[in-house]
Design a protein around this motif. Structure first.
Motif, PDB file in Angstrom:
ATOM      1  N   LYS A 104      -4.122  -0.401  10.076  1.00 11.55           N
ATOM      2  CA  LYS A 104      -4.759  -1.729  10.487  1.00 11.55           C
ATOM      3  C   LYS A 104      -6.092  -1.920   9.596  1.00 11.55           C
ATOM      4  O   LYS A 104      -6.317  -3.105   9.312  1.00 11.55           O
ATOM      5  CB  LYS A 104      -5.258  -1.296  12.008  1.00 11.55           C
ATOM      6  N   ASP A 105      -7.023  -0.862   9.361  1.00 12.49           N
ATOM      7  CA  ASP A 105      -8.181  -1.034   8.479  1.00 12.49           C
ATOM      8  C   ASP A 105      -7.723  -1.707   7.218  1.00 12.49           C
ATOM      9  O   ASP A 105      -8.497  -2.691   6.843  1.00 12.49           O
ATOM     10  CB  ASP A 105      -8.929   0.231   8.279  1.00 12.49           C
ATOM     11  N   CYS A 106      -6.852  -1.141   6.491  1.00 14.01           N
ATOM     12  CA  CYS A 106      -6.347  -1.865   5.565  1.00 14.01           C
ATOM     13  C   CYS A 106      -5.928  -3.142   5.450  1.00 14.01           C
ATOM     14  O   CYS A 106      -6.315  -4.116   4.568  1.00 14.01           O
ATOM     15  CB  CYS A 106      -5.161  -1.208   4.775  1.00 14.01           C
ATOM     16  N   LEU A 107      -5.196  -3.526   6.659  1.00 11.38           N
ATOM     17  CA  LEU A 107      -4.793  -5.123   6.659  1.00 11.38           C
ATOM     18  C   LEU A 107      -5.774  -5.983   6.848  1.00 11.38           C
ATOM     19  O   LEU A 107      -6.163  -7.117   6.479  1.00 11.38           O
ATOM     20  CB  LEU A 107      -3.679  -5.031   7.572  1.00 11.38           C
ATOM     21  N   ASP A 108      -7.087  -5.456   7.677  1.00 14.14           N
ATOM     22  CA  ASP A 108      -8.169  -6.169   8.135  1.00 14.14           C
ATOM     23  C   ASP A 108      -8.784  -6.605   7.253  1.00 14.14           C
ATOM     24  O   ASP A 108      -9.524  -7.652   6.950  1.00 14.14           O
ATOM     25  CB  ASP A 108      -8.853  -5.325   9.008  1.00 14.14           C
ATOM     26  N   SER A 109      -8.879  -5.928   5.775  1.00 19.94           N
ATOM     27  CA  SER A 109      -9.649  -6.118   4.740  1.00 19.94           C
ATOM     28  C   SER A 109      -8.721  -7.311   3.715  1.00 19.94           C
ATOM     29  O   SER A 109      -9.108  -7.825   2.839  1.00 19.94           O
ATOM     30  CB  SER A 109      -9.746  -5.131   3.730  1.00 19.94           C
ATOM     31  N   LEU A 110      -7.446  -7.692   4.246  1.00 21.43           N
ATOM     32  CA  LEU A 110      -6.643  -8.644   3.252  1.00 21.43           C
ATOM     33  C   LEU A 110      -7.036 -10.105   3.800  1.00 21.43           C
ATOM     34  O   LEU A 110      -7.165 -10.423   4.905  1.00 21.43           O
ATOM     35  CB  LEU A 110      -5.085  -8.484   3.566  1.00 21.43           C
ATOM     36  N   VAL A 111      -7.200 -10.792   2.626  1.00 21.84           N
ATOM     37  CA  VAL A 111      -7.415 -12.228   2.898  1.00 21.84           C
ATOM     38  C   VAL A 111      -6.383 -13.273   2.342  1.00 21.84           C
ATOM     39  O   VAL A 111      -6.396 -14.369   2.492  1.00 21.84           O
ATOM     40  CB  VAL A 111      -8.765 -12.924   2.355  1.00 21.84           C
ATOM     41  N   ASP A 112      -5.591 -12.607   1.252  1.00 16.35           N
ATOM     42  CA  ASP A 112      -4.575 -13.545   0.580  1.00 16.35           C
ATOM     43  C   ASP A 112      -3.462 -14.010   1.087  1.00 16.35           C
ATOM     44  O   ASP A 112      -2.684 -14.731   0.770  1.00 16.35           O
ATOM     45  CB  ASP A 112      -4.421 -12.984  -0.846  1.00 16.35           C
ATOM     46  N   TYR A 113      -3.082 -13.113   2.136  1.00 17.50           N
ATOM     47  CA  TYR A 113      -1.738 -13.504   2.837  1.00 17.50           C
ATOM     48  C   TYR A 113      -1.557 -14.114   4.085  1.00 17.50           C
ATOM     49  O   TYR A 113      -2.608 -14.048   4.823  1.00 17.50           O
ATOM     50  CB  TYR A 113      -0.949 -12.091   2.939  1.00 17.50           C
ATOM     51  N   GLU A 114      -0.539 -15.109   4.204  1.00 21.31           N
ATOM     52  CA  GLU A 114      -0.328 -15.780   5.534  1.00 21.31           C
ATOM     53  C   GLU A 114       0.897 -14.829   6.381  1.00 21.31           C
ATOM     54  O   GLU A 114       0.642 -14.770   7.678  1.00 21.31           O
ATOM     55  CB  GLU A 114       0.264 -16.989   5.247  1.00 21.31           C
ATOM     56  N   PHE A 115       1.428 -13.940   5.846  1.00 27.29           N
ATOM     57  CA  PHE A 115       2.392 -12.819   6.496  1.00 27.29           C
ATOM     58  C   PHE A 115       2.430 -11.510   5.976  1.00 27.29           C
ATOM     59  O   PHE A 115       2.287 -11.664   4.502  1.00 27.29           O
ATOM     60  CB  PHE A 115       3.775 -13.489   6.373  1.00 27.29           C
ATOM     61  N   VAL A 116       2.354 -10.780   6.715  1.00 26.64           N
ATOM     62  CA  VAL A 116       2.687  -9.152   6.274  1.00 26.64           C
ATOM     63  C   VAL A 116       3.827  -8.836   7.017  1.00 26.64           C
ATOM     64  O   VAL A 116       3.873  -8.853   8.325  1.00 26.64           O
ATOM     65  CB  VAL A 116       1.465  -8.431   6.596  1.00 26.64           C
ATOM     66  N   ILE A 117       5.155  -8.422   6.293  1.00 27.62           N
ATOM     67  CA  ILE A 117       6.055  -7.894   7.132  1.00 27.62           C
ATOM     68  C   ILE A 117       6.217  -6.338   6.829  1.00 27.62           C
ATOM     69  O   ILE A 117       5.892  -5.995   5.564  1.00 27.62           O
ATOM     70  CB  ILE A 117       7.316  -8.418   6.385  1.00 27.62           C
ATOM     71  N   ILE A 118       6.076  -5.586   7.889  1.00 28.12           N
ATOM     72  CA  ILE A 118       6.171  -4.174   7.607  1.00 28.12           C
ATOM     73  C   ILE A 118       7.703  -3.451   8.033  1.00 28.12           C
ATOM     74  O   ILE A 118       8.052  -3.655   9.348  1.00 28.12           O
ATOM     75  CB  ILE A 118       5.316  -3.577   8.728  1.00 28.12           C
ATOM     76  N   ASP A 119       8.238  -2.795   7.054  1.00 25.99           N
ATOM     77  CA  ASP A 119       9.577  -2.290   7.241  1.00 25.99           C
ATOM     78  C   ASP A 119       9.149  -0.740   7.919  1.00 25.99           C
ATOM     79  O   ASP A 119       8.845  -0.102   7.287  1.00 25.99           O
ATOM     80  CB  ASP A 119      10.399  -2.280   6.279  1.00 25.99           C
ATOM     81  N   CYS A 120       9.530  -0.633   9.450  1.00 28.48           N
ATOM     82  CA  CYS A 120       9.218   0.606  10.005  1.00 28.48           C
ATOM     83  C   CYS A 120      10.477   1.543   9.929  1.00 28.48           C
ATOM     84  O   CYS A 120      11.577   1.349   9.678  1.00 28.48           O
ATOM     85  CB  CYS A 120       9.120   0.167  11.518  1.00 28.48           C
ATOM     86  N   PRO A 121       9.972   2.824  10.167  1.00 25.57           N
ATOM     87  CA  PRO A 121      11.190   3.871   9.919  1.00 25.57           C
ATOM     88  C   PRO A 121      11.899   3.942  11.171  1.00 25.57           C
ATOM     89  O   PRO A 121      11.378   3.524  12.311  1.00 25.57           O
ATOM     90  CB  PRO A 121      10.373   5.159   9.792  1.00 25.57           C
TER      91      PRO A 121
END
Ligand SMILES: Nc1ncnc2c1ncn2[C@@H]1O[C@H](COP(=O)(O)OP(=O)(O)OP(=O)(O)O)[C@@H](O)[C@H]1O
Ligand SMILES: [Mg+2]
Length: 261
Positions: free
Chosen positions: A108-125
């Motif tokens: 979450k902390d990593c994603l909070d710092s992102l500004v360039d993306y409109e979508f983040v898709i996470i492939d879960c195990p």
């Protein structure tokens, strides 16, 4: 930024296939998209990246107590314009040993710092463990692929409880939809599975249904999305339709790509 976790603890229900082709479908529509491979099996990673070029992975970013590199160092461009990927590594399985609460918020902390993306898709195990917890704490939405089999709802109820439990620390988390996969109209069980899923989750079930299509199986071996590997196939049509439906569900206006002259 919409962060969509593709999750179901049951193995082989189409999570990776959905993550790879939905992410590409969104990028093709002009949305800057980041695909994160959160599964130590690395299936999404090998679909998009040549092993030789990978220097830093998500495991370096999320695992361990020493200095960890920022997410950007583990972000690679794919051959699809507008689609970047963060590769996984077998060492990512160490996340399952996480005990400290603050470690569960690393993604979450990593994603909070992102500004360039409109979508983040996470492939879960395929598990309900700490890795899924990290994904759900970092996400705004969950998309649940469900295989059209005899007991389609086995496990989906447990996943829904896990999602609901995560709403306490992450109140904005919402189920984007349940997606029926491996659908074969000739198979009576598939029709029954659809009815059961709709009975249980109503409009939360996507109108798009992913049909069984062998081209979806062969595409990754060629490092291609279904749209490139077999345009016009059922797989291509279905994931194209899912990409549209996801955008509509999120009420994001479809972007028209500027026509290049
Ligand atoms: N609609 C489909 N038709 C035919 N084959 C499919 C379809 N969807 C996925 N497959 C194939 O089924 C296998 C499992 O799919 P996939 O890897 O997407 O599932 P998964 O849920 O990510 O599995 P895991 O739980 O192991 O991560 C793969 O070989 C994939 O190519
Ligand atoms: Mg997978």
């Amino acid at each position: 930024m919409k962060v969509i976790a593709i999750a179901n603890q049951k193995g082989g229900v189409g999570k990776t296939t959905t993550a790879c082709n939905l992410a590409a479908g969104l990028a093709i529509r002009g949305y800057n998209t980041l695909l994160i491979d959160l599964d130590s099996q690395c299936n999404t990673t090998v679909t998009y990246l040549d092993q030789e070029i990978i220097k830093t992975t998500l495991a370096d970013v999320l695992v361990g107590h020493h200095t960890r590199p920022p997410l950007i160092e583990a972000t690679y461009q794919t051959h699809i314009e507008g689609l970047d990927i963060v590769p996984s590594h077998i060492r990512l399985a160490m996340i399952e040993r996480t005990v400290a609460i603050e470690e569960q918020y690393r993604l979450k902390d990593c994603l909070d710092s992102l500004v360039d993306y409109e979508f983040v898709i996470i492939d879960c195990p395929p598990s309900l463990g700490m890795t899924l917890t990290q994904a759900l704490l970092a996400s705004t939405h969950v998309l649940v692929p469900v295989a059209a089999q005899y007991y389609p709802l086995e496990g989906v109820v447990d996943l829904t409880s896990t999602i609901n439990a995560t709403k306490r620390p992450n109140p904005n988390l919402a189920v984007l939809g349940y997606l029926l996969t491996y659908f074969d109209a000739r198979n009576k069980i598939c029709g029954e599975a659809l009815n059961k899923l709709q009975e249980m989750f109503g409009v939360a079930v996507f109108e798009t249904i992913i049909r069984t299509n062998v081209k979806l199986q062969t595409a990754p071996a060629f490092r291609k999305t279904i749209y490139e590997h077999a345009p016009g196939s059922h797989g291509s049509e279905d994931y194209d339709s899912l990409s549209e439906e996801v955008i509509n569900r999120l009420s994001m206006k479809a972007k028209l790509k500027a026509v290049k002259e």
